[in-house]
Design an enzyme around this catalytic site. Structure first.
Site, mmCIF file in Angstrom:
data_model
loop_
_atom_site.group_PDB
_atom_site.id
_atom_site.type_symbol
_atom_site.label_atom_id
_atom_site.label_comp_id
_atom_site.label_asym_id
_atom_site.label_seq_id
_atom_site.Cartn_x
_atom_site.Cartn_y
_atom_site.Cartn_z
ATOM 1 N N HIS A 1 -78.259 -29.626 59.808
ATOM 2 C CA HIS A 1 -77.098 -28.747 59.979
ATOM 3 C C HIS A 1 -75.790 -29.513 59.927
ATOM 4 C CE1 HIS A 1 -79.785 -25.539 61.011
ATOM 5 N NE2 HIS A 1 -80.275 -26.228 62.022
ATOM 6 N N HIS B 1 -70.162 -35.021 66.126
ATOM 7 C CA HIS B 1 -70.654 -34.551 64.827
ATOM 8 C C HIS B 1 -69.497 -33.901 64.087
ATOM 9 C CE1 HIS B 1 -71.059 -31.052 67.517
ATOM 10 N NE2 HIS B 1 -70.543 -30.443 66.467
ATOM 11 N N THR C 1 -71.005 -23.549 69.074
ATOM 12 C CA THR C 1 -70.743 -22.826 67.824
ATOM 13 C C THR C 1 -71.969 -22.765 66.921
ATOM 14 O OG1 THR C 1 -69.925 -24.762 66.648
ATOM 15 C CG2 THR C 1 -68.304 -23.490 67.906
HETATM 16 ZN ZN LIG Z 1 -69.543 -28.623 66.372
#
Ligand SMILES: [Zn+2]
Ligand SMILES: *[C@@H]1O[C@H](CO)[C@@H](O)[C@H](O)[C@H]1NC(C)=O
Ligand SMILES: *[C@@H]1O[C@H](CO)[C@@H](O)[C@H](O)[C@H]1NC(C)=O
Ligand SMILES: *[C@@H]1O[C@H](CO)[C@@H](O)[C@H](O)[C@H]1NC(C)=O
Ligand SMILES: *[C@@H]1O[C@H](CO)[C@@H](O)[C@H](O)[C@H]1NC(C)=O
Ligand SMILES: *[C@@H]1O[C@H](CO)[C@@H](O)[C@H](O)[C@H]1NC(C)=O
Ligand SMILES: *[C@@H]1O[C@H](CO)[C@@H](O)[C@H](O)[C@H]1NC(C)=O
Ligand SMILES: *[C@@H]1O[C@H](CO)[C@@H](O)[C@H](O)[C@H]1NC(C)=O
Ligand SMILES: *[C@@H]1O[C@H](CO)[C@@H](O)[C@H](O)[C@H]1NC(C)=O
Ligand SMILES: *[C@@H]1O[C@H](CO)[C@@H](O)[C@H](O)[C@H]1NC(C)=O
Ligand SMILES: [Zn+2]
Length: 562
Positions: free
Chosen positions: A82, A110, A220
């Site tokens: 992801h 990230h 999120t």
């Molecule tokens: Zn994030």
């Protein structure tokens, strides 16, 4: 942000891959249907930050970052299917301060990005503008496991840094080292620890970390737990645009961001150092469109009229007036009269219950219904001048205005009538330590201030506080009277002013809470010219400082003198 996965296994990756940003069944619009999902709830992230609606929280302090400048804190770089996640060595990097409740341990950071055609890919946006990329530094409240953290509103603290792609320059230094180790292989973990020659600070660069937005939201990514206290730094990290390209080509994930979610009534705040556009069209100082010298330019303003307030009261030219008798105060002793206390963006205002408190007598020709009272003050320095009216050019530390409207008129009608409003003005001074007075009511009142730090916030009053409690023993029979205006825009000339001679005495520390909690300083309008007006006074007015026993005698003396 991405839920911190401290130990990453292929099994976990398979479980995660049931959602994506694009190109699979479960894109963001259907994340809410995933098992155990919070993605359809009301306090979700990311959001669009509308800077005109952001309010400054003057008590948001600076952060304390621990080991952000240490090298060798990044353990590994992972393509988890992801995003690209940099996992940190456990329990070494920490953040506290910044209005966070406690210390947070940083576990990973990230990225979110666009595509190889340089489309913007940040998650949060500012006034509708999406930056090229966003970096999320994820931390967990110390003492909580990751699972426990998902169950608390501030279990995680995530720090969002925008990344602005600059036209010129080539990738170098830490960003080069980081991208050199990006890989397209999902599940690959590149062990970084031994070869890590840069710190988190090296990536962040010279971004001003005292400028940030704050709100409460969610992770999120699924399952979107509403467990995050968000910090979004205002200044972006500047990196050559080649960076976005490298992320989208070397990793081959594109547009890795969730669309923005509705605020649903949440308030975004900002640290004091964060520049914001003016939310209000007028102010007292010089940081807005209309400071007092410009108020007359506001639409429908009367601020350049001939009968404006406040004024300087020259005690040698006031006229005694026999019709200025005693007031009748109705329900000034009612301890439940205050409905709520509000931060209006200019002052602290106590709004009263409807049709309860009244003022009449005192030479007023009508019965007036009291609607609110509010305050004017200087700075946090004790005894700094802050009253609106001055007496023989002497400015008192504070002034309280009790505002009443003619009982038979609507507010609109009252504002168009020369005696539509009656305002009672009381000066406030620091109480002398030699003769302390009862401060209970002032303590109760100021205790509410921590709840109204933000502009437009208000708090219901449950404590017993009457207006009489606040006024104390102040003499209400000696006062000045003149016709004037509201002292804030639109400065309507609709006010019968009563300025009492004796001052209310309040503890100096309680007085400093007005500027401290609101951040407003010197909230008073400059003195306006008297022009053709006369200031009247009660017969006993000029004898106010006389000792009690001599009082009747002096009243007569004064009366004859005038
Ligand atoms: Zn994030
Ligand atoms: C926060 O840091 C800035 C810059 O380092 C400094 O100017 C400011 O006074 C600090 N604020 C507080 C509340 O310590
Ligand atoms: C910061 O890092 C050093 C070693 O790199 C470590 O000894 C220290 O405990 C860390 N500080 C905290 C608060 O974890
Ligand atoms: C701060 O956190 C502690 C422990 O998590 C909690 O007991 C306390 O109520 C929190 N305080 C505030 C102001 O949220
Ligand atoms: C982002 O980068 C562009 C191009 O270099 C620059 O013009 C712009 O000012 C930058 N924006 C911010 C907010 O720093
Ligand atoms: C990781 O980055 C370093 C520094 O740029 C480079 O020397 C090394 O070859 C890279 N390793 C991999 C596996 O790409
Ligand atoms: C990256 O992976 C995808 C699918 O796993 C593959 O289609 C693509 O060719 C790979 N790209 C590179 C540059 O290796
Ligand atoms: C990492 O550093 C070790 C020695 O510290 C070295 O042997 C190894 O080749 C380095 N790996 C990479 C990918 O640079
Ligand atoms: C999903 O969120 C709920 C609360 O919102 C939480 O109780 C649950 O443990 C979460 N599940 C996972 C797999 O994180
Ligand atoms: C208010 O209006 C009522 C009739 O509506 C009238 O009887 C009364 O005298 C008025 N009071 C004042 C103070 O004007
Ligand atoms: Zn006022």
């Amino acid at each position: 942000m991405y839920l911190p996965s401290l130990v990453l296994s292929l099994v976990a990756l398979v479980n995660c891959s049931d959602w994506c940003y694009n190109g699979c069944a479960n894109t963001p619009s259907s994340w809410k249907n995933l098992p155990e999902s919070s993605c359809g709830k009301k306090h979700q992230s990311p959001i669009n930050i509308v800077t005109r609606s952001v309010v400054t929280d003057h008590l948001l302090p600076n952060f304390t970052f621990v080991n952000f400048s240490s090298e060798n804190t990044i353990k590994s770089i992972t393509n988890n299917g992801h995003t690209v996640q940099c996992t940190l060595v456990e329990n070494e990097v920490e953040v506290s301060g910044g209005g966070l409740n406690g210390t947070y341990s940083v576990v990973q950071f990230h990225f979110h990005w666009g595509d190889k055609d340089y489309h913007q890919g940040s998650e949060h946006s500012i006034d509708g503008y999406r930056y090229q990329m966003e970096m999320h530094i994820v931390s967990v409240k110390k003492g909580l496991s990751v699972d426990e953290a998902t169950t608390q509103a501030d279990g995680f603290a995530v720090f969002g840094f925008f990344i602005n792609a600059t036209e010129d320059g080539v990738l170098s230094g830490p960003w080069y080292t980081l991208t050199a180790n990006l890989t397209n292989i999902t599940g690959s973990v590149f062990d970084f620890e031994q070869n890590n020659t840069f710190s988190i600070d090296d990536l962040i660069g010279n971004v001003d970390r005292t400028r940030f937005y704050r709100y409460y939201g969610s992770l999120t990514t699924p399952n979107c737990s509403e467990a995050v206290v968000w910090t979004i730094f205002q200044e972006p990290i500047q990196v050559p645009k080649e960076l976005t390209h490298l992320f989208s080509t070397k990793v081959e994930l594109i547009n890795t961001y969730r669309p923005t979610e509705d605020l649903n009534g949440r308030q975004v705040t900002a640290s004091p150092a964060t520049p914001l556009p003016p939310a209000h069209s007028w102010c007292y100082n010089y940081h807005c469109d209309h400071d007092p010298s410009q108020w007359f330019l506001l639409p429908e303003s009367h601020c350049d009229g001939k009968s404006q307030s406040p004024i300087n009261i020259n005690t040698r030219s006031v006229m005694p007036d026999n019709s200025l008798n005693s007031f009748t105060f109705t329900n000034f002793d009612n301890k439940q009269a205050i409905k709520y206390i509000a931060n209006t963006g200019h002052s602290v205002e106590c709004v009263l219950k409807d049709d309860l408190v009244e003022v009449s007598g005192g030479g007023l020709k009508h019965i007036y219904s009291t609607v609110q009272f509010h305050f004017h003050w200087g700075t946090e320095v004790q005894n700094s001048p802050g009253s609106e009216h001055t007496v023989d050019s002497n400015r008192y530390p504070m002034e309280m205005h009790i505002v009443s409207k003619r009982k038979n008129l609507t507010l609109d009608e009252a504002l168009k009538t020369s005696d539509g409003l009656a305002v009672l003005g009381f000066f406030i001074e620091t109480q002398p330590t030699s003769s302390p007075s009862d401060q209970t009511a002032w303590k109760k009142l100021t205790q509410y201030f921590s709840a109204i730090r933000n502009i437009r916030s208000q708090v219901e009053v449950k404590e017993d506080i009457s207006i009489n409690d606040l006024l104390g023993k102040v003499n209400r029979n000696s006062y000045y009277r003149y016709s004037g205006s509201l002292t804030t825009p639109l400065c309507k000339e609709a006010v019968v002013w009563t300025i009492f001679q004796e001052t209310i005495k309040v503890d100096g520390n309680l007085m400093t809470m007005f500027p401290k909690y609101t951040g407003f300083h010197n909230v008073y309008r400059p003195i306006q010219p008297l022009n053709a007006r006369t200031v009247y006074t009660t017969r006993s007015a000029s004898c106010i400082s006389a000792p009690v026993l001599l009082y009747p005698l002096l009243v007569c003396f004064c009366a004859h003198f005038w």
